[in-house]
Design an enzyme around this catalytic site. Structure first.
Site, PDB file in Angstrom:
ATOM      1  N   HIS A   9      10.793  -0.132   3.638  1.00 47.98           N
ATOM      2  CA  HIS A   9       9.927  -0.528   4.570  1.00 47.98           C
ATOM      3  C   HIS A   9      10.074  -2.068   4.205  1.00 47.98           C
ATOM      4  CE1 HIS A   9       6.779  -1.453   7.272  1.00 47.98           C
ATOM      5  NE2 HIS A   9       6.799   0.095   8.129  1.00 47.98           N
TER       6      HIS A   9
ATOM      7  N   ASP B 166       5.268   1.839  -3.232  1.00 45.20           N
ATOM      8  CA  ASP B 166       4.647   1.758  -2.355  1.00 45.20           C
ATOM      9  C   ASP B 166       4.275   3.256  -2.179  1.00 45.20           C
ATOM     10  OD1 ASP B 166       3.815   2.034   0.716  1.00 45.20           O
ATOM     11  OD2 ASP B 166       5.731   0.964   1.021  1.00 45.20           O
TER      12      ASP B 166
ATOM     13  N   GLN C 245       3.467   6.888   2.175  1.00 49.18           N
ATOM     14  CA  GLN C 245       4.490   7.543   2.788  1.00 49.18           C
ATOM     15  C   GLN C 245       4.241   9.264   1.641  1.00 49.18           C
ATOM     16  OE1 GLN C 245       5.130   8.429   6.186  1.00 49.18           O
ATOM     17  NE2 GLN C 245       4.838   6.248   6.199  1.00 49.18           N
TER      18      GLN C 245
ATOM     19  N   LYS D  29      -2.846   6.827   7.470  1.00 49.52           N
ATOM     20  CA  LYS D  29      -1.554   7.609   6.738  1.00 49.52           C
ATOM     21  C   LYS D  29      -2.615   9.059   6.391  1.00 49.52           C
ATOM     22  CE  LYS D  29       1.966   4.109   7.034  1.00 49.52           C
ATOM     23  NZ  LYS D  29       2.400   5.109   8.672  1.00 49.52           N
TER      24      LYS D  29
ATOM     25  N   CYS E 152      11.388  -0.014  10.734  1.00 57.74           N
ATOM     26  CA  CYS E 152      10.491  -1.141  10.504  1.00 57.74           C
ATOM     27  C   CYS E 152      11.684  -0.924   8.351  1.00 57.74           C
ATOM     28  CB  CYS E 152       9.029  -1.450   9.608  1.00 57.74           C
ATOM     29  SG  CYS E 152       7.917  -1.253  11.344  1.00 57.74           S
TER      30      CYS E 152
HETATM   31  N1  C6P Z   1       5.029   3.123   8.510  1.00 59.64           N
HETATM   32  C1  C6P Z   1       5.922   4.171   9.909  1.00 59.64           C
HETATM   33  O1  C6P Z   1       5.762   4.826  11.214  1.00 59.64           O
HETATM   34  P1  C6P Z   1       0.677  -0.054   6.459  1.00 59.64           P
HETATM   35  O2  C6P Z   1       1.568  -0.478   8.623  1.00 59.64           O
HETATM   36  O3  C6P Z   1       0.538  -1.618   6.456  1.00 59.64           O
HETATM   37  O4  C6P Z   1      -0.208   0.771   7.239  1.00 59.64           O
HETATM   38  O5  C6P Z   1       2.289   0.151   6.307  1.00 59.64           O
HETATM   39  C2  C6P Z   1       3.505  -0.490   6.165  1.00 59.64           C
HETATM   40  C3  C6P Z   1       4.229   0.717   5.235  1.00 59.64           C
HETATM   41  C4  C6P Z   1       4.680   0.419   4.467  1.00 59.64           C
HETATM   42  N2  C6P Z   1       5.787   1.252   4.147  1.00 59.64           N
HETATM   43  C5  C6P Z   1       5.626   2.464   4.248  1.00 59.64           C
HETATM   44  C6  C6P Z   1       6.365   3.080   2.898  1.00 59.64           C
HETATM   45  C7  C6P Z   1       5.539   2.362   5.738  1.00 59.64           C
HETATM   46  O6  C6P Z   1       6.123   3.388   5.813  1.00 59.64           O
HETATM   47  C8  C6P Z   1       4.760   1.821   6.112  1.00 59.64           C
HETATM   48  C9  C6P Z   1       4.574   2.051   7.664  1.00 59.64           C
HETATM   49  C10 C6P Z   1       5.206   2.804   9.625  1.00 59.64           C
HETATM   50  O7  C6P Z   1       6.572   4.305   9.462  1.00 59.64           O
HETATM   51  C11 C6P Z   1       4.767   1.921  10.876  1.00 59.64           C
HETATM   52  S1  C6P Z   1       6.187   1.278  10.079  1.00 59.64           S
END
Ligand code: C6P
Length: 401
Positions: free
Chosen positions: A118, A195, A198, A221, A359
């Site tokens: 991401h 990370d 997910q 999430k 992203c």
């Molecule tokens: N992915 C998706 O629709 P935040 O925005 O800080 O809570 O998470 C960022 C982020 C970081 N790593 C991974 C693997 C992610 O999937 C995400 C967020 C969302 O896939 C929003 S772009």
């Protein structure tokens, strides 16, 4: 427990159709228990923490620190002071990239990330590298979305300072072998950030079993509120890092000449945190533990297998991300249609999916596509909803030709 009744938002109609919410990788919906925690916090104990000498401040502080212990046990951390509250995964990774970069990166050094990261696990490292004259190296992946571990091994060298990889790809659903990645990196003396954005709501995570040095995730999430996230860091490594932000709470003593910093984890928690959201995270973890992480995983696995099979009935549909180890993310395209067109038509039928690059632009570049349509499942989703998606796709497919 009747799971769906815990999520009143799912009961509504959208454009005259029952809502089918398949955008869970972007954010999950919140159960009543989490909503009730936020209501209780703001109606009974709202107060700033660690600062006040009064009843409400003590109560809010107790519950905030209790959540830190809940998170510690949830992810198997050795100490509660290894848990740092942030606003989300993005802030957690920026914290590490900034502090670690400041302390350990120099001219000619290298940071290894994977090709399926991401942007939140690319750009903070790019910024850190840019400040220090270091550079990014990228682990490639195959057409099926599986990381090339041989290539990974060959990327590691005496310049490598850290490896930063996603546990689960938000676009391809691939579950990466993080334990193996950590073993390989550690055998070269290189620390690893995972990370977990997910992964955290889809499987039991044990940071000591993985062996990683940092593990980052977002509350929103995992059925929790927006505005809270976690940065887990191993005590030994956190002790060595400089603070990320300066401000209240992160200091021991301040004078105009010199400032000394607070102990862990407070060194990394400058300013007033989102206390109510932290307490909501505690409730969200309780919600998942009551259901059982293994039960969540097996429900989602069954649903994903069913959906993968059924989607194949749609003419011209191609799935991106076919790794043997996957979570409940299905990215696809139909014929030569643009993902936005598919997403817009599905929306009019009450089906919420995400479209675009998610992203992860380098993933799209890798496949030479503008984006995908992504359906992602959570514990409250059903096979009937999958049927609804497949019927809708079959209905709109001729319009896309
Ligand atoms: N992915 C998706 O629709 P935040 O925005 O800080 O809570 O998470 C960022 C982020 C970081 N790593 C991974 C693997 C992610 O999937 C995400 C967020 C969302 O896939 C929003 S772009």
């Amino acid at each position: 427990m009747d799971i769906r009744s815990q999520f009143p938002i799912l009961e509504q109609q959208v454009y005259g159709h029952p809502l089918v919410y398949f955008d869970n990788a972007a954010t999950t919906q919140k159960p009543l228990s989490v909503i009730e925690t936020l209501r209780r916090y703001y109606t009974t104990i709202n107060s700033n923490i660690h600062r006040g000498a009064h009843f409400l401040a003590a109560k809010a502080t107790d519950e905030y620190e209790q959540t830190r212990r809940t998170v510690q046990h949830f992810i198997g951390a050795r100490h509660s002071h290894e848990i740092v509250f942030t606003r989300g995964t993005t802030e957690s990774i920026n914290l590490v990239a900034s502090s670690f970069g400041e302390r350990y990166l120099g001219e000619g050094d290298e940071v290894v990330v994977s090709g399926m990261e991401h942007h939140s696990n690319i750009v903070p490292w790019q910024l850190a590298c840019g400040r220090k004259g270091a550079r990014l190296r990228v682990i490639p992946f195959g057409d099926d979305g599986v990381l090339d571990l041989e290539a990974f091994r060959s990327l590691l060298n005496e310049h490598t300072r850290i490896v930063a990889v996603t546990h689960v790809s938000n676009t391809l659903g691939t579950v990466n072998p993080v334990r193996e990645i950590v073993d390989i990196a550690h055998s070269r003396g290189v620390p690893v950030l995972v990370d977990g954005a997910q992964a955290i709501s889809h499987m039991a995570v044990d940071v000591q079993a993985i062996g990683c040095d940092f593990y980052c995730f977002s509350g929103h999430k995992m059925y929790g509120p927006m505005g809270v996230g976690v940065m887990y860091g191993r005590e030994e490594i956190l002790e060595e890092l400089p603070p990320y932000q300066g401000g209240g709470e992160m200091i021991k003593d301040v004078s105009f000449e010199v400032t000394t910093y607070n102990e862990l984890p407070f060194k990394f928690e400058a300013g007033t945190p989102s206390v109510g959201d932290v307490l909501g995270l505690d409730t969200a973890i309780g919600f998942m533990q009551d259901l059982g992480l293994d039960n969540i995983a097996s429900h989602e696995r069954e649903l994903t297998e069913y959906a993968t099979r059924r989607l194949m009935e749609v003419d011209g549909l191609r799935v991106y991300g076919t790794a043997p180890m996957k979570t409940s993310v299905l990215s696809f395209l139909i014929g030569s249609s643009h993902p936005y067109d598919v997403g817009t038509l599905l929306d009019k039928l009450g089906i919420a999916v995400r479209t675009g690059h998610h992203c992860t632009q380098p993933v799209m570049t890798r496949y030479g596509i503008p984006g995908t349509v992504r359906a992602s499942f959570a514990i409250y989703n059903t096979k009937d909803e999958v049927d609804c998606l497949v019927n809708a796709l079959q209905r709109i497919a001729p319009m896309l030709a």
